[in-house]
Scaffold this active site. Structure first.
Site, PDB file in Angstrom:
ATOM      1  N   GLY A   1      61.047  56.453  11.627  1.00  0.00           N
ATOM      2  CA  GLY A   1      59.942  57.307  11.211  1.00  0.00           C
ATOM      3  C   GLY A   1      60.002  58.649  11.911  1.00  0.00           C
ATOM      4  O   GLY A   1      59.920  59.696  11.284  1.00  0.00           O
TER       5      GLY A   1
ATOM      6  N   GLU B   1      60.747  60.766  19.655  1.00  0.00           N
ATOM      7  CA  GLU B   1      59.976  61.521  20.645  1.00  0.00           C
ATOM      8  C   GLU B   1      60.809  62.347  21.614  1.00  0.00           C
ATOM      9  O   GLU B   1      60.338  62.622  22.724  1.00  0.00           O
ATOM     10  CB  GLU B   1      59.123  60.527  21.444  1.00  0.00           C
ATOM     11  CG  GLU B   1      59.906  59.607  22.401  1.00  0.00           C
ATOM     12  CD  GLU B   1      60.234  58.233  21.854  1.00  0.00           C
ATOM     13  OE1 GLU B   1      60.268  58.081  20.620  1.00  0.00           O
ATOM     14  OE2 GLU B   1      60.464  57.299  22.650  1.00  0.00           O
ATOM     15  N   ASN B   2      62.024  62.767  21.246  1.00  0.00           N
ATOM     16  CA  ASN B   2      62.868  63.567  22.154  1.00  0.00           C
ATOM     17  C   ASN B   2      62.040  64.592  22.922  1.00  0.00           C
ATOM     18  O   ASN B   2      61.190  65.261  22.357  1.00  0.00           O
ATOM     19  CB  ASN B   2      63.920  64.318  21.355  1.00  0.00           C
ATOM     20  CG  ASN B   2      64.550  63.473  20.289  1.00  0.00           C
ATOM     21  OD1 ASN B   2      65.162  62.473  20.583  1.00  0.00           O
ATOM     22  ND2 ASN B   2      64.351  63.845  19.042  1.00  0.00           N
TER      23      ASN B   2
ATOM     24  N   GLU C   1      54.303  59.992  18.596  1.00  0.00           N
ATOM     25  CA  GLU C   1      55.446  60.659  19.231  1.00  0.00           C
ATOM     26  C   GLU C   1      54.962  61.596  20.338  1.00  0.00           C
ATOM     27  O   GLU C   1      55.590  61.696  21.384  1.00  0.00           O
ATOM     28  CB  GLU C   1      56.277  61.425  18.200  1.00  0.00           C
ATOM     29  CG  GLU C   1      56.749  60.597  16.994  1.00  0.00           C
ATOM     30  CD  GLU C   1      57.481  59.320  17.358  1.00  0.00           C
ATOM     31  OE1 GLU C   1      58.059  59.246  18.458  1.00  0.00           O
ATOM     32  OE2 GLU C   1      57.455  58.364  16.552  1.00  0.00           O
TER      33      GLU C   1
ATOM     34  N   HIS D   1      54.140  59.719  23.499  1.00  0.00           N
ATOM     35  CA  HIS D   1      55.336  59.278  24.223  1.00  0.00           C
ATOM     36  C   HIS D   1      55.710  60.247  25.346  1.00  0.00           C
ATOM     37  O   HIS D   1      56.427  59.867  26.265  1.00  0.00           O
ATOM     38  CB  HIS D   1      56.533  59.173  23.275  1.00  0.00           C
ATOM     39  CG  HIS D   1      56.747  57.802  22.697  1.00  0.00           C
ATOM     40  ND1 HIS D   1      56.652  56.653  23.437  1.00  0.00           N
ATOM     41  CD2 HIS D   1      57.091  57.418  21.432  1.00  0.00           C
ATOM     42  CE1 HIS D   1      56.914  55.611  22.651  1.00  0.00           C
ATOM     43  NE2 HIS D   1      57.175  56.039  21.443  1.00  0.00           N
TER      44      HIS D   1
HETATM   45 ZN   LIG Z   1      57.561  54.987  19.626  1.00  0.00          ZN
END
Ligand SMILES: [Zn+2]
Length: 881
Positions: free
Chosen positions: A267, A270-271, A304, A307
């Site tokens: 989906g 979260e870089n 994200e 995170h």
């Molecule tokens: Zn996640």
């Protein structure tokens, strides 16, 4: 192709890394025929590793090695080895710089792991083990390093060059090329590395943080999507504010970027500072996205973003700890969504997913604990158990501690472990230390797979005014786990009197100030609770708010369920009572001859729901949905899909025929011609209207067909247009179905996200989704084998949602799925492995289906060069047969 033999990796064999990497200097030269990656690692021996003479071992996958240098000197080829996919350098000093140059081919990367191309742009996906497809590296989350990344590419084709952190340098190069250098000040594991190069437009905004800093927010998309970013941007700002207010977490870098990518296995990702999103999880406008898509986008943007603390600042020590970041973050995004919309509706949606799909996983061959003890391919463990059950486990801690102590615990966790790679046990310990509560038994939720079952019985002593509730818990065996220990379960309940009001829950006669709702704690295999001072036998409302991910068995009568469905003060249990009643009616009809009658009480219950405008309409919209066929299959001992489908159809048809006038009235009452709004009330109105329409078209009502045509033509938003389209596609009006499907495609063919919806509405339809039609969709010009969203919207929707067509007794649906999995395995093993899921539970089905499913699994197993991903799922599914 991968050449490794599948090997099982065990948590018990965890060792600290032999080497640490303090700094990574990357230089990417991007070309049309490939990319050259120069990587310089500052490496030192880990003093905690037992063998201080260990060789350096770096992971790689599908790399062409061009050169190796140590401290600036070329390393002769005899002084290193390529073993399997690993680069091994023996006899290295305690501290050194290693420079490795590799050549990769992003343009040919259909696995979509590492660096690849999507719609002409370069992008990355490194979680879980994609970074090793870019360069040689100790690819494990407990190696955290500071990254500096220089990207070089043709300026005209790739004007935008992005990576993690802050943009620190840029300039021109020869031959029309340019470069940008990014520096990320926060140490991070390589799975959080990201790179994007493309011709993109940006949407910008600013967020003012609680400490007074201004954060530059940017969403990058292809120019045709420039008008579809507002909702994601608003969602991002709401998430940032919410995380400050509820968790005290402020954003740390000066820039936060989101990029939309069409070809993406997951989906979103979260870089650090550079989130990469599947286009379908970020792009929205009222005319192209449904209410459900708007809500999903808000939740994923939040997930994200959250995170950044729960995952990036504090990350996982190893992949067995995946739920450390995912369970906690899903819990956080669920609470956020509840705060933004209707908490009861959000809880119903989450519990439905748990009970339909996670319980099925927990009872199948891939069942695993929230913290697994072993795996072959980590990509197969991005599961509902890790994410959704993991979130339920965190929610139970929240319930047991209460909001204040939970916040103290999360503060301590972030403070204690900032910048570290830790375990689920560290998370629980922080909660214990902050609250003073002993969670040692609670930890079994992380260790034991399987869904606990609560068997509840009761008795009422009229003389003493005492009501006794006996609760027994048992946990079914799962692969590799038997004789499980009792778990610590928060069990919320209430008791209703004959007037429908909540009664006081006095656990002793002296208890005069007792509350009307309690959370009891189950820790033994059997408990008996006594409630005092009750003048009448109450009706129990059990597991309020779905306070634990367990199954509850209690012998409710249909009258009791009717009563709870109209009186329970707990909205979740009110919905649940209606579902249980409908399930009971459908199950009783299963296998009966056609003259079986639908219980009039169910019809009355639905009539009440349709006509009582004083009820919370968002809850009513949920209550009107009949239990899905997937849920009925999950509840069955040995599922006869066609018999269940017929019984459910009979109930639906009877309800629609009997309540025709009420449905038409409901449809017109919820007519809404105003501006598109995303409030719970407006969403409920559209949902009620479209449910009424769907039911009426289910019985091929001619008046409703006209209404649907008008709604389809005049709809001002995608929710209503899709509602009309879906209702017509699922009706018997074949001519109209063809017309609206053609019209819809003509109008939206240039919008990939809408075309995905067009595919899935057909693939999931019992009327339009016969196997022949599904095969035709696979040859449609808009279908792309290399695009995961298209694959999911046709093959995934057919096998996962169109269950009565998929489960044919001639096994044609199973053979079809096996063929597609074999085909996809060469292109994209992650997606292929996920598509196998509907076959894995073959033992659950009646014999007429079972053999066909097993044969299909064997067809997949026998493919030459099967990927590790698919191998693991298929072999575990067939084990012991
Ligand atoms: Zn996640």
């Amino acid at each position: 192709m991968r050449t490794n033999q599948p090997r099982t990796i065990y948590l018990s064999e965890y060792q600290v890394p032999a080497f640490l990497v303090d700094h990574v200097d990357l230089r990417f030269e991007l070309f049309e025929d490939g990319a050259r990656v120069h990587s310089t690692l500052s490496i030192r021996r880990n003093p905690e590793f037992p063998d201080q003479g260990e060789a350096l071992v770096l992971d790689g996958d599908s790399l062409v090695l061009e050169s190796v240098q140590m401290n600036g000197e070329a390393v002769p080829e005899n002084d290193y080895q390529l073993k399997g996919e690993q680069l091994v350098v023996p006899g290295v000093p305690d501290r050194f710089e290693l420079t490795v140059v590799t050549w990769i081919e992003p343009q040919n990367n259909t696995r979509l792991e590492g660096l690849y191309k999507s719609s002409g742009m370069f992008c990355t996906q490194c979680e879980a083990e994609g970074f090793r497809c870019i360069t040689f590296f100790p690819d494990r989350p407990d190696v955290m390093a500071r990254f500096r990344t220089r990207i070089e590419a043709d300026r005209a084709a790739y004007p935008v060059l992005l990576s993690n952190g802050n943009d620190v340098d840029r300039g021109e190069l020869a031959d029309g090329r340019h470069f940008v250098t990014w520096e990320d000040p926060f140490p991070k594991p390589c799975y959080l590395f990201a790179l994007v190069a493309g011709d993109l437009v940006e949407k910008r905004d600013t967020f003012h943080t609680c400490s007074g800093r201004d954060i530059d927010l940017r969403i990058y998309v292809e120019s045709r999507n420039a008008q579809k970013c507002d909702h994601a941007m608003d969602s991002l700002k709401r998430s940032m504010r919410w995380d400050e207010e509820v968790y005290g977490r402020e954003y740390d870098l000066d820039i936060f970027m989101i990029v939309a990518v069409d070809d993406f296995n997951m989906g979103a990702m979260e870089n650090k500072g550079l989130n990469i999103f599947n286009s379908s999880c970020v792009l929205a406008s009222p005319d192209t996205a449904t209410d459900a898509a708007f809500q999903r986008i808000e939740a994923i943007v939040a997930h994200e973003y959250f995170h950044n603390w729960s995952g990036n600042r504090v990350t996982c020590r190893d992949w067995f700890q995946l739920s450390l970041k995912e369970g906690f973050t899903v819990f956080r995004d669920a609470e956020f969504s509840a705060d933004m919309g209707s908490p009861t509706v959000k809880r119903i949606e989450d519990a439905t997913l748990m009970r339909t799909a996670q319980f099925a996983e927990d009872a199948g061959p891939m069942a695993h604990p929230v913290r697994p003890a072993s795996y072959m391919e980590i990509s197969n463990f991005y599961t509902l158990t890790i994410y959704e059950k993991g979130a339920e486990v965190v929610r139970m801690i929240h319930t047991l501690l209460g909001p204040e102590l939970f916040r103290k615990g999360s503060d301590l966790y972030f403070e204690r472990h900032d910048g570290q790679a830790v375990t689920t046990d560290d998370f629980v310990r922080a909660m214990e230390d902050a609250s003073g509560r002993d969670l040692s038994q609670f930890r079994r939720w992380y260790e034991q797979a399987g869904t606990p079952v609560l068997d509840v019985s009761d008795e009422y002593d009229a003389d003493k005014g005492v009501y006794r509730l006996k609760v027994q818990q048992r946990i079914p065996d799962t692969p590799g786990q038997t004789d499980k220990q009792p778990q610590h379960i928060p069990f919320a309940l209430g008791l209703l009197g004959a007037d429908g009001a909540d009664l006081s829950l006095a656990l002793a006669d002296s208890d005069t100030e007792a509350p009307v709702s309690r959370v009891l704690e189950l820790t033994d295999t059997e408990h008996t609770f006594e409630f005092h001072g009750l003048a009448e036998r109450p009706v129990p409302s059990l597991l309020r708010g779905f306070s634990a991910p367990v199954r509850v068995h209690y012998p409710w009568t249909r009258d009791q369920l009717m009563f709870l469905a109209s009186h329970d003060s707990d909205g979740f249990n009110r919905w649940d009572a209606g579902q249980r009643l409908a399930v009971d009616v459908i199950q009783a009809l299963e296998g009966q001859a056609d003259d079986g009658e639908v219980d009039a009480r169910l019809i009355d219950a639905y009539r009440q729901l349709l006509n009582d405008a004083t009820l919370d309409q968002a809850l009513v919209a949920k209550m009107l949905n009949l239990p899905s066929l997937a849920y009925l299959i999950e509840l069955a001992e040995e599922a006869d899909v066609q018999a269940l489908h017929r019984a459910r159809e009979k109930v639906l048809t009877t309800l629609a025929e009997t309540l025709r006038e009420d449905l038409l009235a409901c449809y017109h009452r919820n007519d809404d011609s105003g501006d598109y709004q995303l409030t719970p009330e407006a969403i409920a109105r559209r949902s009620l209207r479209n449910t009424a329409l769907a039911w009426l078209l289910h019985i091929d009502d001619a008046e409703a067909c006209d209404l649907a045509r008008v709604q389809f033509d005049r709809a001002s938003n995608m929710t209503d247009q899709m509602g009309a389209l879906r209702a017509l596609v699922n009706s018997g009006f074949a001519a109209e179905r063809g017309e609206v499907l053609d019209g819809f495609y003509q109008r939206w063919q240039d919008d990939p996200q809408v075309v995905e919806q067009w595919f899935s509405v057909q693939a999931a339809s019992t009327e339009a989704g016969h196997l022949g039609k599904i095969r035709a969709l696979l040859t449609h010009p808009a279908f792309e084998w290399t695009n995961p969203n298209k694959v999911r919207s046709v093959i995934g929707a057919f096998a996962g949602q169109n269950l009565s067509e998929f489960h044919q007794d001639d096994a044609s649906g199973y053979r079809f799925l096996a063929e597609q999995v074999r085909r996809l395995d060469d292109l994209n093993p992650q997606i292929a492995a996920r598509l196998v899921a509907p076959l894995t539970r073959w033992r659950k089905f009646a014999p007429v289906y079972r053999e066909g499913m097993k044969t299909a699994l064997e067809m997949i197993r026998d493919k030459d060069g099967l990927s590790r991903d698919v191998y693991e799922v298929v072999h575990k599914s067939l084990a012991g047969s």
